[in-house]
Design a protein around this motif. Structure first.
Motif, PDB file in Angstrom:
ATOM      1  N   UNK A   1      37.947  60.473  46.349  1.00 35.08           N
ATOM      2  CA  UNK A   1      39.044  60.448  45.404  1.00 35.08           C
ATOM      3  C   UNK A   1      39.259  62.019  44.862  1.00 35.08           C
ATOM      4  N   UNK A   2      40.296  61.923  43.934  1.00 34.43           N
ATOM      5  CA  UNK A   2      40.251  63.129  43.183  1.00 34.43           C
ATOM      6  C   UNK A   2      39.801  63.115  41.898  1.00 34.43           C
ATOM      7  N   UNK A   3      38.842  64.323  41.315  1.00 34.47           N
ATOM      8  CA  UNK A   3      38.293  64.123  40.389  1.00 34.47           C
ATOM      9  C   UNK A   3      39.159  63.841  38.887  1.00 34.47           C
ATOM     10  N   UNK A   4      38.724  62.779  38.326  1.00 33.15           N
ATOM     11  CA  UNK A   4      39.459  62.477  37.349  1.00 33.15           C
ATOM     12  C   UNK A   4      39.741  63.593  36.039  1.00 33.15           C
ATOM     13  N   UNK A   5      40.997  63.691  35.639  1.00 32.95           N
ATOM     14  CA  UNK A   5      41.016  64.697  34.369  1.00 32.95           C
ATOM     15  C   UNK A   5      40.751  63.906  33.136  1.00 32.95           C
ATOM     16  N   UNK A   6      40.132  64.586  32.190  1.00 34.11           N
ATOM     17  CA  UNK A   6      39.818  64.116  31.017  1.00 34.11           C
ATOM     18  C   UNK A   6      41.163  63.670  30.115  1.00 34.11           C
ATOM     19  N   UNK A   7      40.794  62.428  29.366  1.00 37.69           N
ATOM     20  CA  UNK A   7      41.889  61.892  28.683  1.00 37.69           C
ATOM     21  C   UNK A   7      42.365  62.805  27.376  1.00 37.69           C
ATOM     22  N   UNK A   8      43.259  62.268  26.575  1.00 35.69           N
ATOM     23  CA  UNK A   8      43.796  63.143  25.511  1.00 35.69           C
ATOM     24  C   UNK A   8      42.673  63.190  24.384  1.00 35.69           C
ATOM     25  N   UNK A   9      41.843  62.132  24.031  1.00 35.59           N
ATOM     26  CA  UNK A   9      40.920  62.162  22.996  1.00 35.59           C
ATOM     27  C   UNK A   9      39.846  63.243  23.377  1.00 35.59           C
ATOM     28  N   UNK A  10      39.359  63.233  24.809  1.00 36.70           N
ATOM     29  CA  UNK A  10      38.319  64.316  25.179  1.00 36.70           C
ATOM     30  C   UNK A  10      38.791  65.607  25.194  1.00 36.70           C
ATOM     31  N   UNK A  11      39.972  65.734  25.374  1.00 32.65           N
ATOM     32  CA  UNK A  11      40.484  67.007  25.342  1.00 32.65           C
ATOM     33  C   UNK A  11      40.773  67.701  23.863  1.00 32.65           C
ATOM     34  N   UNK A  12      41.076  66.713  23.063  1.00 37.60           N
ATOM     35  CA  UNK A  12      41.271  67.235  21.600  1.00 37.60           C
ATOM     36  C   UNK A  12      39.674  67.804  21.262  1.00 37.60           C
ATOM     37  N   UNK A  13      38.663  66.857  21.495  1.00 41.84           N
ATOM     38  CA  UNK A  13      37.338  66.815  21.165  1.00 41.84           C
ATOM     39  C   UNK A  13      36.925  68.407  21.673  1.00 41.84           C
ATOM     40  N   UNK A  14      37.221  68.488  22.916  1.00 43.28           N
ATOM     41  CA  UNK A  14      36.731  69.749  23.682  1.00 43.28           C
ATOM     42  C   UNK A  14      37.265  71.137  22.997  1.00 43.28           C
ATOM     43  N   UNK A  15      38.672  71.055  22.704  1.00 43.01           N
ATOM     44  CA  UNK A  15      39.434  72.120  22.431  1.00 43.01           C
ATOM     45  C   UNK A  15      39.203  72.509  20.894  1.00 43.01           C
ATOM     46  N   UNK A  16      38.545  71.357  20.099  1.00 46.97           N
ATOM     47  CA  UNK A  16      38.305  71.503  18.726  1.00 46.97           C
ATOM     48  C   UNK A  16      36.870  71.820  18.490  1.00 46.97           C
ATOM     49  N   UNK A  17      36.000  70.828  18.260  1.00 54.61           N
ATOM     50  CA  UNK A  17      34.797  70.896  17.704  1.00 54.61           C
ATOM     51  C   UNK A  17      33.840  71.700  18.843  1.00 54.61           C
ATOM     52  N   UNK A  18      33.824  71.278  20.259  1.00 50.11           N
ATOM     53  CA  UNK A  18      33.211  71.924  21.196  1.00 50.11           C
ATOM     54  C   UNK A  18      33.381  73.355  21.321  1.00 50.11           C
ATOM     55  N   UNK A  19      34.770  73.574  21.571  1.00 52.41           N
ATOM     56  CA  UNK A  19      35.371  75.175  21.409  1.00 52.41           C
ATOM     57  C   UNK A  19      34.473  76.046  20.388  1.00 52.41           C
TER      58      UNK A  19
END
Lengths: 253, 274
Positions: free
Chosen positions: A214-232
């Motif tokens: 399969x193709x590696x799945x993309x992160x969903x919107x919630x995960x992206x928001x977490x990544x780009x906010x707190x995790x960044x």
């Protein structure tokens, strides 16, 4: 590496890698992150955030995300006791037997290329159960049939104490599983834009390919928001250059 | 008694040619003002021990021609990439590298601090790190059957050298949680320290500071050096890493000419300021 995957969305490759690695850390008690590891560091911090802080994370070089109080040796002592579930290792070269080379190309005494060195790999690869290999340049130059210098072997003789070892390998093109019985990599998924064929063209060692990849799945919107906010924000403390490049974040003073 | 010096050059004079020196990693406390003074003195043939790795300060010393041996688990400028003068020296064969892995360095120092001949450790077997270290031995675990382990001999530095936030006039040095500095001081024959501030009173009087303090017993000599870790930062202080300067170093040190210009401007050129 720096471009977004324009055909898919505005999701960056690094974000797919962070999401994919975090998926291998969910539910673990304690994840440690070593030197020169911004993508694994962000993944560990993401796994912690999603665990409701139940997963402990120790990031080398961090003052905010590191609870060790006994100096540089404590990470290794802790790992030796089995208190660390996952760690990350890379290599200038990695071969089909999961041997990693962090030292040199050619004769080590007069090398053609010299890299920083083995860091803790000569120990942690043996004792941490879930070592995730990462190499963000997937070419025949880096993924080779046999490494020039073994910083740490992928597998050991039966009489060598070896509770740890390779669990998976992620690159900028794909994700491999590890078949520990057969001591081989197995192609698990290809990142967007890659194919089974493109992986074969760029890999210098033999590995297994299942009928369905399969193709590696993309992160969903919630995960992206977490990544780009707190995790960044969290990763910027240790890797300000990475946080700026990937998330456009300037480190707060 | 700890010698309280008033002059950085007097401390630098204690770093002798050929000394075996334990260095902390960049994120601990690096005595960079002292290393600049050592380079200005023209010291030679140092044997650097990264505890367990080293960065900018070791690369600077290698580039300046002060180093014969680098015993370390890695040399790196972190986000600023490969350590350029280390890399060039290895490729030219002008220094000897004794590659290690982090816990082996710690194991050697721990044997030294307890006065034992060696420590044993797991790992390493089957690696080229071990294959290239004839000073390390694989032995049988005497308490089990068919269980090879690696014996690491005591690693006793002539000097441990680092920068810390504060010390008192008795020679007690506060290091907080950076306890690799404690192991270095215990293991080394002599310890040289630069500090941001020498404070009045006794750091051993309050258990809160005593727990993170190296007793003066282990500290040979020290001197106050404001911003002494620059361009590195210092934990538990407001001294942050000067990333722009390190980026500039990484760029200039890529060539021998660029490195010479760097030394002229930031090492020789800083003498008056230090």
């Amino acid at each position: 590496m720096s471009a977004t995957l324009s055909s898919q969305s505005d999701v960056r490759l690094e974000e797919i890698l962070i999401h994919t690695i975090a998926g291998m850390l969910d539910g673990l008690r304690h994840v440690a992150v070593g030197a020169s590891s911004p993508v694994p560091g962000a993944a560990a911090l993401l796994a912690r955030a999603r665990s409701g802080e139940r997963t402990r994370v120790s990031v080398l070089g961090s003052e905010d995300h590191n609870f060790f109080t006994d100096g540089g040796k404590e990470l290794f002592d802790c790992a030796g006791q089995g208190r660390i579930d996952a760690f990350f290792l890379s290599g200038a070269q990695i071969d089909g037997n999961a041997n990693i080379n962090l030292v040199s190309i050619g004769d080590p005494d007069l090398p053609k290329a010299r890299f920083p060195g083995s860091f803790g790999s000569g120990y942690l690869y043996y004792v941490v159960p879930r070592v995730i290999l990462f190499r963000l340049e997937h070419t025949k130059r880096t993924l080779v049939e046999q490494v020039d210098f073994i910083s740490a072997p992928g597998f050991s003789e039966p009489n060598v104490y070896r509770p740890g070892g390779p669990f998976a390998m992620i690159t900028d093109r794909c994700l491999f599983d590890v078949d520990k019985e057969r001591r081989r990599f197995v192609l698990k998924s290809v990142h967007p834009g890659e194919t089974v064929e493109s992986i074969a063209e760029n890999t210098g060692f033999d590995y297994d390919v299942p009928a369905e990849v399969p193709t590696t799945p993309l992160p969903d919107a919630e995960t992206l928001a977490l990544m780009r906010g707190r995790i960044a924000g969290e990763i910027a403390e240790i890797y300000p250059g990475f946080a700026k490049r990937v998330f456009g974040l300037e480190k707060a003073a | 008694m700890t010698e309280l010096l008033t002059d950085l050059d007097a401390l630098a004079a204690k770093v002798r040619d050929g000394a075996k020196i334990a260095l902390p990693p960049d994120y601990s406390g690096c005595a960079n003002a002292l290393w600049r003074a050592v380079i200005r003195r023209g010291v030679k043939d140092l044997h650097l021990i990264g505890v367990p790795v080293f960065g900018y300060h070791g690369d600077l010393l290698i580039g300046a021609g002060c180093v014969a041996v680098a015993e370390t688990s890695a040399v790196t400028l972190g986000e600023h990439g490969l350590a350029p003068r280390f890399t060039a020296a290895v490729k030219a064969g002008s220094i000897t590298v004794k590659d290690a892995t982090c816990p082996a360095i710690h194991a050697g120092l721990q044997a030294a601090e307890r006065g034992a001949p060696f420590s044993v450790m797991r790992g390493l077997i089957g690696s080229d790190i071990l294959a290239r270290r004839d000073d390390w031995k694989v032995i049988d675990n005497p308490f089990a059957e068919n269980d090879p382990v690696v014996a690491i001999p005591a690693l006793t530095p002539d000097l441990a050298v680092f920068h810390a936030a504060k010390a008192d006039r008795h020679g007690n040095v506060w290091i907080g949680v950076r306890r690799e500095l404690m192991v270095m001081a215990h293991a080394a024959r002599d310890t040289l320290v630069t500090v941001e501030e020498i404070v009045d009173g006794d750091l051993m009087a309050d258990p809160a500071t005593k727990a993170g303090t190296i007793p003066g017993l282990y500290v040979t000599a020290m001197v106050e050096a404001k911003r002494g870790s620059w361009p590195q930062g210092l934990p538990a202080t407001d001294l942050a890493v000067d990333q722009a300067h390190l980026a500039r170093y990484a760029e200039m040190a890529r060539t021998e000419e660029g490195f010479a210009a760097y030394l002229a401007e930031f090492v020789v050129g800083r003498e008056a300021a230090e």
